[in-house]
Scaffold this active site. Structure first.
Site, PDB file in Angstrom:
ATOM      1  N   HIS A  61       0.813  -1.212   0.000  1.00 39.20           N
ATOM      2  CA  HIS A  61       0.000   0.000   0.000  1.00 39.20           C
ATOM      3  C   HIS A  61       0.851   1.268   0.000  1.00 39.20           C
ATOM      4  CE1 HIS A  61      -3.852  -2.100   1.654  1.00 39.20           C
ATOM      5  NE2 HIS A  61      -3.452  -2.571   0.478  1.00 39.20           N
ATOM      6  N   GLU A  65       0.710   3.977   1.838  1.00 44.08           N
ATOM      7  CA  GLU A  65       1.164   4.403   3.162  1.00 44.08           C
ATOM      8  C   GLU A  65       2.375   3.587   3.595  1.00 44.08           C
ATOM      9  OE1 GLU A  65      -1.898   3.376   2.113  1.00 44.08           O
ATOM     10  OE2 GLU A  65      -3.305   3.676   3.774  1.00 44.08           O
ATOM     11  N   CYS A 122      -6.173   1.119   5.621  1.00 48.70           N
ATOM     12  CA  CYS A 122      -6.657  -0.193   6.043  1.00 48.70           C
ATOM     13  C   CYS A 122      -6.118  -0.473   7.455  1.00 48.70           C
ATOM     14  CB  CYS A 122      -6.214  -1.267   5.059  1.00 48.70           C
ATOM     15  SG  CYS A 122      -4.459  -1.702   5.152  1.00 48.70           S
ATOM     16  N   CYS A 147      -2.287  -0.814   7.565  1.00 48.08           N
ATOM     17  CA  CYS A 147      -1.577   0.460   7.411  1.00 48.08           C
ATOM     18  C   CYS A 147      -1.770   1.352   8.631  1.00 48.08           C
ATOM     19  CB  CYS A 147      -2.008   1.170   6.131  1.00 48.08           C
ATOM     20  SG  CYS A 147      -1.334   0.390   4.634  1.00 48.08           S
TER      21      CYS A 147
END
Length: 162
Positions: free
Chosen positions: A79, A81, A117, A120
């Protein structure tokens, strides 16, 4: 022309970063800022030297009809992040802000109710980031205090998705 406010400026940068995403579902870009200086960026993509979903022309989560926010262990990508966090040392991130923008790959619209999420969120907490700013549309965003994620520990609820 009116000068762009700082938070939207950093979100604009995150949106440009999202253009490098290789996910077939959503393009996310993240920018970490501390003391008014960009210290890291990240976008969604497979781990270095692995094929991206755009390369293989398939998203396994999409193929399996997995809802947003669930079963990320099946995803090929790292992801945005996470990529921004692993590209920066923790001592630089303590007290910083993360700016996040999500774009739907098929429509080009902003992801509705975008948020980090659960995986993250844990990375953001451990990185020492204080605030997350998430774009809702070209001029509007949400400001999230990371300390609220510590107080409101969603992992204790057992709920899945967003």
């Amino acid at each position: 022309m009116e000068r762009r406010d700082k938070k939207n400026y950093y979100l604009d940068l995150a949106e440009v970063v999202s253009q490098r995403s290789t996910c077939l579902r959503r393009h996310y870009g993240a920018v970490i800022v501390k003391n008014d200086e960009v210290i890291s960026t990240g976008y969604v993509g497979a781990p270095r030297q692995r094929k991206n979903c755009t390369d293989i022309g398939m998203c396994i989560r999409q193929k399996m009809n997995i809802p947003r926010g669930e079963r990320y262990e099946l995803c090929r990508s790292v992801h945005a992040e996470a990529n921004a966090i692993i590209s920066c040392s923790r001592d630089k991130m303590i007290g910083s802000s993360l700016f996040l923008v999500g774009i739907e790959a098929d429509t080009g619209e902003y992801v509705k109710n975008a948020i980090c999420c659960s995986m993250c969120k844990r990375l953001v907490i451990n990185a020492g980031i204080d605030y997350v700013y998430v774009r809702d549309d070209k001029d509007h965003y949400r400001e999230i205090k990371v300390s609220d994620w510590i107080e409101d520990d969603e992992s204790l609820e057992g709920t899945m998705g967003y």
